[in-house]
Scaffold this active site. Sequence first.
Site, short mmCIF file in Angstrom:
data_model
loop_
_atom_site.label_atom_id
_atom_site.label_comp_id
_atom_site.label_asym_id
_atom_site.label_seq_id
_atom_site.Cartn_x
_atom_site.Cartn_y
_atom_site.Cartn_z
N GLU A 86 27.44 14.63 -8.93
CA GLU A 86 27.16 13.44 -8.11
C GLU A 86 28.07 13.41 -6.87
O GLU A 86 28.59 12.36 -6.48
CB GLU A 86 27.33 12.15 -8.93
CG GLU A 86 26.51 12.09 -10.21
CD GLU A 86 25.00 11.88 -9.98
OE1 GLU A 86 24.57 11.77 -8.81
OE2 GLU A 86 24.26 11.85 -10.99
N CYS A 145 2.92 17.96 -4.80
CA CYS A 145 1.94 18.86 -4.15
C CYS A 145 2.26 20.33 -4.41
O CYS A 145 1.48 21.21 -4.08
CB CYS A 145 1.92 18.60 -2.65
SG CYS A 145 3.43 19.15 -1.81
N CYS A 179 8.36 16.49 -0.93
CA CYS A 179 8.53 17.37 0.23
C CYS A 179 8.65 16.50 1.49
O CYS A 179 8.39 15.29 1.44
CB CYS A 179 7.34 18.33 0.35
SG CYS A 179 5.80 17.52 0.81
ZN LIG Z 1 4.49 17.22 -1.06
#
Ligand SMILES: [Zn+2]
Length: 194
Positions: A86, A145, A179
């Site tokens: 962390e 994705c 992303c």
């Molecule tokens: Zn993505």
Amino acid sequence: MAKLIFRYGAMDASKTANALMVRFNYYERGMHAVVLKPGMENRDGDNIIKSRIGLSAECESVESFLEERTPDFKDADEIDCIIIDEAQFLSVAQVDQFAWIVDNLNIPVICYGLRTDFLGKAFPGSARLLELADNLEEVPTICWCGHKARFQARVCNGKMVTEGEQVALGGNDMYVSLCRKHFMNGEIGPAFLK
Ligand SMILES: [Zn+2]
């Protein structure tokens, strides 16, 4: 020459599991790796770091480690490596202190942390690590994705949150790794479409 290493990744990139494996590798060779985390991060209790796949280990807080040892670092010879989980929650001054430890005590310091917060801005500790580290290594994870996820969105009631405090521990918020395209477009993925 010891090195300051920053291994960064989005949430769920197995950073803690990776940290615990490094610790294990040192112990297996009869060497001593100290595991630290900044004191403010206490999701799993004060003295433990825990990964999602079930590995855990005792740790010290960064604050007490530095306070007990500076300025003379008497037991530096007994430490073969410092591992920090962390690390995004380190202060700039703490990162500077660990760089000093690397350079002057010849102890490698490996930091694991997030690069950016839920708004896509660098944490101060992470920014300092990006500036000072000898090695920058990405710990990958993937977006819904399938592309590499470099950001994490804060999600509340199925919606991406776009304002608020940098650190919101507890509460009902959750985080989703995305992303850049899906982070910038605010598309948190099919799991949230009902
Ligand atoms: Zn993505």
